[in-house]
Scaffold this active site. Structure first.
Site, PDB file in Angstrom:
ATOM      1  N   CYS A 125       0.789  -1.249   0.094  1.00 30.07           N
ATOM      2  CA  CYS A 125      -0.109   0.068   0.063  1.00 30.07           C
ATOM      3  C   CYS A 125       0.952   1.162  -0.192  1.00 30.07           C
ATOM      4  CB  CYS A 125      -1.054   0.183   1.112  1.00 30.07           C
ATOM      5  SG  CYS A 125      -1.936   1.521   1.434  1.00 30.07           S
ATOM      6  N   CYS A 128      -0.588   3.779   2.868  1.00 33.28           N
ATOM      7  CA  CYS A 128      -0.188   3.689   4.274  1.00 33.28           C
ATOM      8  C   CYS A 128       1.468   3.266   4.216  1.00 33.28           C
ATOM      9  CB  CYS A 128      -0.861   2.588   4.735  1.00 33.28           C
ATOM     10  SG  CYS A 128      -2.713   2.833   4.905  1.00 33.28           S
ATOM     11  N   HIS A 137      -6.965  -4.785   3.026  1.00 33.21           N
ATOM     12  CA  HIS A 137      -7.181  -3.976   1.886  1.00 33.21           C
ATOM     13  C   HIS A 137      -7.379  -2.668   2.442  1.00 33.21           C
ATOM     14  CE1 HIS A 137      -8.155  -7.306  -0.836  1.00 33.21           C
ATOM     15  NE2 HIS A 137      -8.878  -7.904   0.260  1.00 33.21           N
ATOM     16  N   HIS A 138      -7.117  -1.672   1.441  1.00 29.80           N
ATOM     17  CA  HIS A 138      -6.898  -0.196   1.942  1.00 29.80           C
ATOM     18  C   HIS A 138      -8.640   0.463   1.681  1.00 29.80           C
ATOM     19  CE1 HIS A 138      -5.276   3.816   2.574  1.00 29.80           C
ATOM     20  NE2 HIS A 138      -6.128   4.297   1.695  1.00 29.80           N
ATOM     21  N   CYS A 139      -8.957   0.834   2.613  1.00 24.11           N
ATOM     22  CA  CYS A 139     -10.401   1.430   2.389  1.00 24.11           C
ATOM     23  C   CYS A 139     -10.246   3.099   2.218  1.00 24.11           C
ATOM     24  CB  CYS A 139     -11.385   1.205   3.831  1.00 24.11           C
ATOM     25  SG  CYS A 139     -12.691   1.955   3.704  1.00 24.11           S
ATOM     26  N   SER A 140     -10.746   3.258   0.928  1.00 18.26           N
ATOM     27  CA  SER A 140     -10.497   4.777   0.679  1.00 18.26           C
ATOM     28  C   SER A 140     -11.563   5.741   1.626  1.00 18.26           C
ATOM     29  CB  SER A 140     -11.156   4.857  -0.793  1.00 18.26           C
ATOM     30  OG  SER A 140     -12.487   4.265  -0.964  1.00 18.26           O
ATOM     31  N   CYS A 145      -5.536   0.930   5.819  1.00 17.38           N
ATOM     32  CA  CYS A 145      -5.610  -0.541   5.603  1.00 17.38           C
ATOM     33  C   CYS A 145      -6.290  -1.122   6.807  1.00 17.38           C
ATOM     34  CB  CYS A 145      -4.156  -1.025   5.332  1.00 17.38           C
ATOM     35  SG  CYS A 145      -3.519  -0.630   3.826  1.00 17.38           S
ATOM     36  N   HIS A 152     -17.028  -1.481   3.156  1.00 19.22           N
ATOM     37  CA  HIS A 152     -17.216  -0.597   4.224  1.00 19.22           C
ATOM     38  C   HIS A 152     -18.689   0.005   4.197  1.00 19.22           C
ATOM     39  CE1 HIS A 152     -16.216   3.840   5.941  1.00 19.22           C
ATOM     40  NE2 HIS A 152     -17.448   4.148   5.433  1.00 19.22           N
ATOM     41  N   CYS A 153     -19.277   0.037   5.362  1.00 14.86           N
ATOM     42  CA  CYS A 153     -20.697   0.080   5.164  1.00 14.86           C
ATOM     43  C   CYS A 153     -21.312   1.240   5.606  1.00 14.86           C
ATOM     44  CB  CYS A 153     -21.373  -1.114   6.313  1.00 14.86           C
ATOM     45  SG  CYS A 153     -23.242  -0.944   6.432  1.00 14.86           S
TER      46      CYS A 153
END
Length: 401
Positions: A125, A128, A137-140, A145, A152-153
């Protein structure tokens, strides 16, 4: 600089709108059920007591698990996955991807990572500045990460991953039970409303819409909960369902599946007495996971690996080996050997959360509204006549009930 800061603040505030909407609906349902139904509508004391006790049990468990899902911070990789200062400087100086990959392979040789990108590169990543663990995984949206990221809810304004996946499942289960109980107990008074057996008070409005809202959310949550139960049984995340993780032998959606029972224990833990409580009991540390076990003759495995043709120089590069201590995981049997099998891309957007949650809620919301709108009895009170089809359908529903 200032406009960018203001924009981020606005995004953070707007991100809480779905959560505020759910909170308002839940607060109204509590008032409508406890005050309007149990206090003002139900005449039997015994019925009131039973309804209120069961209602508050389901309500507390629902709110508890929902709060834990919202306020549990996403788990992030430990410091061992970060590059050292020297490696980081060397990585930034290098311009060739091959040289950068060589640095990453050297740094990852002692790390418990067994998945790569689709192009057989080490998963790194850049934002990060760390080597991604398996299933990370990387959450935008969160800009971090996330370990074992599922999605993502927007309905919880949080990433659902290793640290709160159990809470998310319990939230879906208890919200399902909450809606089912409310709809089932309100149904008889909903029918009495249609047959004019209830007194003409403002409680009619609450009873009517309490049933509609409970039934609507029950149907939508049921589809989402069933989907995630299937994911738990397969030991997959939402991301892995659409992009299978890539192991040394290629992509495999079932690469982390250990069997339904062990998959369930990996999420809920070994002690069954804690399974239904929103308390963290998941096994492991979120950074490494046991892969699918296949009993195979070691000689046959060696021969098949020798006969495998070399597809590219990148595919044949050295890959970090699994430490022996990893084979002592409680979920694994000692007489089996590791065989890594299970595609995935580097960047993961937060849109999967909207696909899983948003579509399900809003589709059933609008469907239910436009389906039930023609049958609202207040039309007569407004002086609007019923058509023959609607009148026959209404009497058919009433007689069937």
């Amino acid at each position: 600089m200032a406009p960018s800061h203001v924009l981020k603040c606005c995004q953070k505030v707007l991100a809480w709108v779905p959560v505020a909407f759910i909170a308002l609906v839940v607060a109204w349902s509590y008032y409508a059920y406890v005050v309007e139904l149990c206090v003002f509508t139900i005449s039997s004391t015994a019925e009131k007591v039973v309804y209120l006790v069961v209602f508050h049990l389901s309500f507390v468990m629902f709110v508890w698990s929902y709060g834990k899902t919202i306020f549990t911070s996403p788990a992030t990789p430990s410091n061992e996955f970060c590059l050292s200062k020297a490696d980081k400087e060397q990585y930034e100086k290098e311009e060739r991807p091959e040289s950068q990959q060589e640095i990453l392979r050297r740094a990852a040789k002692d790390l418990p990572i067994y998945t790569t990108t689709a192009s057989r590169a080490i998963r790194y990543c850049d934002r990060c500045q760390l080597i991604k663990p398996d299933r990370c995984h990387h959450c935008s949206a969160c800009d971090v990460c996330v370990l074992k990221m599922d999605h993502h809810c927007p309905w919880v304004n949080n990433c659902v991953g290793f640290s709160n996946y159990k809470f998310f499942l319990l939230f879906l289960m208890y919200s399902l039970l909450y809606c089912l109980f409310v709809a089932a107990t309100v149904l008889q008074y909903f029918i009495k409303f249609w047959t004019n057996e209830l007194p003409d008070t403002h409680a009619k409005f609450h009873v009517l819409f309490l049933f509609f809202v409970a039934a609507m959310f029950f149907i939508s949550i049921l589809s989402l909960f069933s989907y995630h139960c299937w994911l738990v049984g397969k030991n997959r995340s939402t991301i892995e369902t659409f992009r299978a993780p890539t192991f040394r032998n290629g992509p495999d959606k079932n690469g982390f599946s250990l069997g339904c029972s062990k998959n369930l224990r990996e999420v809920f833990g070994d002690e069954k007495k804690y399974w239904l409580l929103p308390i963290f009991t998941s096994l492991g540390d979120g950074c490494n996971f046991p892969t699918r076990l296949v009993i195979m003759d070691p000689e046959q495995l060696a021969v098949s690996s020798q006969n495998e043709p070399a597809k590219s120089s990148v595919a044949n590069q050295s890959f970090p080996t699994r430490p022996l201590s990893e084979s002592q995981n409680r979920l694994l049997s000692s007489d089996c050997q590791w065989v890594e099998t299970g595609p995935e891309e580097e960047n993961v957007k937060s849109g999967s959360g909207f696909v899983c949650c948003g579509v399900s809620f809003f589709s059933f919301f609008f469907f239910s509204f436009f389906f039930f709108f023609p049958f609202l009895r207040p039309r007569k009170a407004l002086g609007i006549g019923w058509s023959g089809v609607e009148e026959n359908m209404f009497h058919g529903i009433k007689s069937a009930c």
